[in-house]
Motif scaffolding. Structure first.
Motif, PDB file in Angstrom:
ATOM      1  N   LEU A  16       1.053  -0.673  -0.205  1.00 51.05           N
ATOM      2  CA  LEU A  16      -0.035   0.022   0.016  1.00 51.05           C
ATOM      3  C   LEU A  16       0.836   1.231   0.116  1.00 51.05           C
ATOM      4  N   ALA A  17       2.145   1.349  -0.089  1.00 51.87           N
ATOM      5  CA  ALA A  17       2.484   2.493   1.203  1.00 51.87           C
ATOM      6  C   ALA A  17       3.210   2.278  -0.171  1.00 51.87           C
ATOM      7  N   ARG A  18       3.902   1.268  -0.672  1.00 46.86           N
ATOM      8  CA  ARG A  18       3.877   1.798  -2.286  1.00 46.86           C
ATOM      9  C   ARG A  18       3.245   2.354  -3.330  1.00 46.86           C
ATOM     10  N   LYS A  19       2.114   1.956  -3.252  1.00 50.91           N
ATOM     11  CA  LYS A  19       0.760   2.219  -4.158  1.00 50.91           C
ATOM     12  C   LYS A  19       1.235   4.299  -4.051  1.00 50.91           C
ATOM     13  N   LEU A  20       1.370   4.000  -3.075  1.00 49.49           N
ATOM     14  CA  LEU A  20       0.953   5.714  -2.820  1.00 49.49           C
ATOM     15  C   LEU A  20       2.159   6.586  -3.044  1.00 49.49           C
ATOM     16  N   GLY A  21       3.241   5.719  -3.474  1.00 49.86           N
ATOM     17  CA  GLY A  21       4.093   6.914  -3.466  1.00 49.86           C
ATOM     18  C   GLY A  21       5.526   6.475  -2.812  1.00 49.86           C
ATOM     19  N   ALA A  22       5.168   5.544  -1.722  1.00 53.11           N
ATOM     20  CA  ALA A  22       5.710   6.204  -0.434  1.00 53.11           C
ATOM     21  C   ALA A  22       7.391   4.754  -0.395  1.00 53.11           C
ATOM     22  N   ASN A  23       8.334   5.114   0.077  1.00 50.97           N
ATOM     23  CA  ASN A  23       9.373   3.790   0.165  1.00 50.97           C
ATOM     24  C   ASN A  23       9.180   3.423   1.661  1.00 50.97           C
ATOM     25  N   PRO A  24       8.485   2.160   1.649  1.00 52.08           N
ATOM     26  CA  PRO A  24       8.651   1.458   3.050  1.00 52.08           C
ATOM     27  C   PRO A  24       9.143   1.155   3.970  1.00 52.08           C
ATOM     28  N   VAL A  25      10.645   0.269   3.548  1.00 54.64           N
ATOM     29  CA  VAL A  25      11.777   0.570   4.906  1.00 54.64           C
ATOM     30  C   VAL A  25      12.488   2.006   4.608  1.00 54.64           C
ATOM     31  N   GLN A  26      12.708   2.993   3.951  1.00 55.95           N
ATOM     32  CA  GLN A  26      13.080   4.550   3.818  1.00 55.95           C
ATOM     33  C   GLN A  26      11.561   4.849   5.748  1.00 55.95           C
ATOM     34  N   LEU A  27      10.686   4.696   5.897  1.00 57.84           N
ATOM     35  CA  LEU A  27       9.268   5.087   6.500  1.00 57.84           C
ATOM     36  C   LEU A  27       9.769   4.692   8.221  1.00 57.84           C
ATOM     37  N   GLN A  28       9.813   2.895   7.496  1.00 53.17           N
ATOM     38  CA  GLN A  28      10.117   2.194   8.724  1.00 53.17           C
ATOM     39  C   GLN A  28      11.511   2.714   9.686  1.00 53.17           C
ATOM     40  N   ARG A  29      12.903   3.055   9.058  1.00 53.17           N
ATOM     41  CA  ARG A  29      14.042   3.252   9.583  1.00 53.17           C
ATOM     42  C   ARG A  29      13.843   4.571   9.847  1.00 53.17           C
ATOM     43  N   ALA A  30      12.919   5.242   9.612  1.00 52.47           N
ATOM     44  CA  ALA A  30      13.209   7.138  10.439  1.00 52.47           C
ATOM     45  C   ALA A  30      12.327   6.632  11.424  1.00 52.47           C
ATOM     46  N   ILE A  31      11.529   5.701  11.833  1.00 49.32           N
ATOM     47  CA  ILE A  31      10.797   5.470  13.330  1.00 49.32           C
ATOM     48  C   ILE A  31      11.595   4.282  13.782  1.00 49.32           C
ATOM     49  N   GLY A  32      12.956   3.850  13.371  1.00 48.95           N
ATOM     50  CA  GLY A  32      13.329   3.217  14.400  1.00 48.95           C
ATOM     51  C   GLY A  32      12.756   1.856  14.368  1.00 48.95           C
ATOM     52  N   LEU A  33      12.727   1.328  13.558  1.00 50.48           N
ATOM     53  CA  LEU A  33      11.887  -0.454  13.308  1.00 50.48           C
ATOM     54  C   LEU A  33      12.498  -0.778  11.972  1.00 50.48           C
ATOM     55  N   PRO A  34      13.581  -1.625  12.888  1.00 51.01           N
ATOM     56  CA  PRO A  34      14.049  -2.717  11.559  1.00 51.01           C
ATOM     57  C   PRO A  34      13.091  -3.421  10.867  1.00 51.01           C
ATOM     58  N   THR A  35      12.973  -3.784   9.525  1.00 49.80           N
ATOM     59  CA  THR A  35      12.499  -4.114   8.447  1.00 49.80           C
ATOM     60  C   THR A  35      12.805  -5.638   8.611  1.00 49.80           C
ATOM     61  N   SER A  36      13.453  -6.362   9.456  1.00 45.77           N
ATOM     62  CA  SER A  36      14.210  -7.234  10.545  1.00 45.77           C
ATOM     63  C   SER A  36      13.367  -8.115  10.993  1.00 45.77           C
ATOM     64  N   GLN A  37      12.840  -7.113  11.419  1.00 45.92           N
ATOM     65  CA  GLN A  37      11.603  -7.512  12.287  1.00 45.92           C
ATOM     66  C   GLN A  37       9.856  -7.948  11.950  1.00 45.92           C
ATOM     67  N   LEU A  38       9.790  -7.283  10.449  1.00 45.03           N
ATOM     68  CA  LEU A  38       8.577  -7.603   9.985  1.00 45.03           C
ATOM     69  C   LEU A  38       8.888  -8.184   9.040  1.00 45.03           C
ATOM     70  N   ARG A  39      10.312  -9.326   9.373  1.00 46.66           N
ATOM     71  CA  ARG A  39      10.103 -10.608   8.374  1.00 46.66           C
ATOM     72  C   ARG A  39       8.621 -12.024   8.600  1.00 46.66           C
ATOM     73  N   ASP A  40       8.864 -11.702   9.915  1.00 49.28           N
ATOM     74  CA  ASP A  40       7.829 -12.979  10.640  1.00 49.28           C
ATOM     75  C   ASP A  40       6.470 -12.477  11.579  1.00 49.28           C
ATOM     76  N   PRO A  41       5.480 -12.520  10.797  1.00 50.18           N
ATOM     77  CA  PRO A  41       4.252 -12.030  11.150  1.00 50.18           C
ATOM     78  C   PRO A  41       4.336 -12.191  12.826  1.00 50.18           C
ATOM     79  N   ASP A  42       4.522 -13.106  13.261  1.00 43.43           N
ATOM     80  CA  ASP A  42       4.299 -13.667  14.961  1.00 43.43           C
ATOM     81  C   ASP A  42       5.345 -12.879  15.711  1.00 43.43           C
ATOM     82  N   ASN A  43       6.183 -11.911  15.202  1.00 44.93           N
ATOM     83  CA  ASN A  43       7.580 -11.812  15.713  1.00 44.93           C
ATOM     84  C   ASN A  43       6.633 -10.175  16.816  1.00 44.93           C
ATOM     85  N   LEU A  44       7.222  -9.815  17.785  1.00 46.07           N
ATOM     86  CA  LEU A  44       6.470  -8.472  18.560  1.00 46.07           C
ATOM     87  C   LEU A  44       7.284  -7.518  18.024  1.00 46.07           C
ATOM     88  N   ILE A  45       6.223  -6.449  18.116  1.00 49.00           N
ATOM     89  CA  ILE A  45       6.913  -4.711  17.765  1.00 49.00           C
ATOM     90  C   ILE A  45       6.434  -3.280  19.165  1.00 49.00           C
TER      91      ILE A  45
END
Length: 335
Positions: A16-45
């Motif tokens: 959805l972020a890409r569809k709306l013209g944003a870079n999801p990885v950059q946005l995740q990094r901007a708020i300090g959320l490592p993309t590695s944490q999002l690979r497993d849906p059962d990980n807690l963030i």
């Protein structure tokens, strides 16, 4: 205290972020959320990070309805095997009661309540601690939309509420989209966040989403793609892990989650030279080792999350596994 939420809450976020013209990885990094944490849906963030990410994305894309759009693309599948467990209940009411009782399995600090009204319907109310005082309207829109879609998954997509309520003010752009998405009147600046469900819908037996369990298997268990019946051990342990805190982690309920008869599950485990009891013990031991030696979680909370009736029963099991009581475990952080 930091509340956590399953990474599965962001299912569909990147697309959805890409569809709306944003870079999801950059946005995740901007708020300090490592993309590695999002690979497993059962990980807690951290729940706070989820709220920050949604608000930032809405601003960067100029889309005040971002949280709503994301929530409307989700449903039972976001909850993993626990969603499958909900859909196997006798009625939508029972499924929501299970979800309400164990909301913390998906989102800590989220409180779901159901209150019958005089209008032959039930008021569903959602409170999220990190979103109090209107802090994260995108998070609340996502959450209400997700629960709304859960009802539609179980009752049929023709269902809609009589009205949906939000405590936050209406968006400057996108108010009409809210009403189109929910297919009913939407009230803003309300006393609470939630919506209404008619009692006829609540009495229905939930629909079972075709292919739901297989989709979970194929998305989370790569080793089972070639032959899902070859070894169910990883999948059963995953289901046990999800159901342990509910206190309803029986062979029957795990089989229910996996869409099979308990006897078929038993035969499958026997062919893998194991048993449900062995996997239950093994899973509890693994979780206990991490929780006791590497966290500051209160022992009583650990015991309850492992499905034990009280701390004394858990302590006996821990002593059997490791030879010492959990309260004296070396490296135990103070509670």
């Amino acid at each position: 205290m930091t509340e956590f939420v399953r990474a599965g809450s962001l299912n569909g976020y990147d697309e959805l972020a890409r569809k709306l013209g944003a870079n999801p990885v950059q946005l995740q990094r901007a708020i300090g959320l490592p993309t590695s944490q999002l690979r497993d849906p059962d990980n807690l963030i951290p729940y706070e990070k989820l709220g920050q990410l949604l608000e930032l994305t809405a601003r960067e894309t100029g889309t005040e309805t971002f949280g709503l759009r994301l929530g409307m693309s989700q449903g039972l599948r976001v909850l993993g095997l626990f969603g499958a467990y909900m859909s196997r209940q006798d009625s939508v009411t029972s499924a929501l009661a299970v979800g309400s009782k164990h909301t913390h399995l998906h989102a800590q600090g989220a409180i779901l309540t159901l209150n019958p009204t005089e209008r032959a319907e039930t008021a569903l109310k959602l409170d999220i601690l990190v979103a109090q005082h209107g802090r994260f309207p995108q998070l609340m829109a996502l959450s209400i939309a997700l629960i709304y879609q859960l009802i539609r998954d179980m009752a049929g997509h023709q269902w809609h509420s009589s009205r949906v309520l939000f405590r936050h003010p209406p968006p400057e752009k996108g108010k009409d989209f809210y009403q189109q998405a929910f297919a009913c009147p939407v009230e803003f600046n309300a006393e609470h966040d939630g919506f209404f469900i008619d009692r006829e819908t609540l009495a229905k037996k939930p629909r079972t989403l075709e292919g739901l369990v297989n989709e979970i298997i194929f998305s989370q268990f790569e080793q089972l793609k070639t032959d899902p019946d070859s070894d169910l051990t990883p999948l059963v342990k995953h289901a046990i892990l999800g159901l342990l805190p509910t206190g309803d982690c029986s062979k029957t309920n795990v089989a229910l989650c996996l869409g099979m008869h308990p006897k078929k599950l038993q035969r499958a485990l026997e062919s893998s030279q194991t048993s449900f009891r062995s996997l239950l013990e093994e899973t509890r031991k693994e979780v206990a080792k991490t929780a006791v030696f590497k966290s500051s979680m209160p022992l009583t909370s650990i015991a309850l999350n492992l499905g034990y009736a009280d701390l004394a029963v858990f302590s006996r099991s821990f002593r059997r596994w490791f030879g010492i009581p959990p309260s004296t475990a070396e490296g135990r952080r103070p509670s």
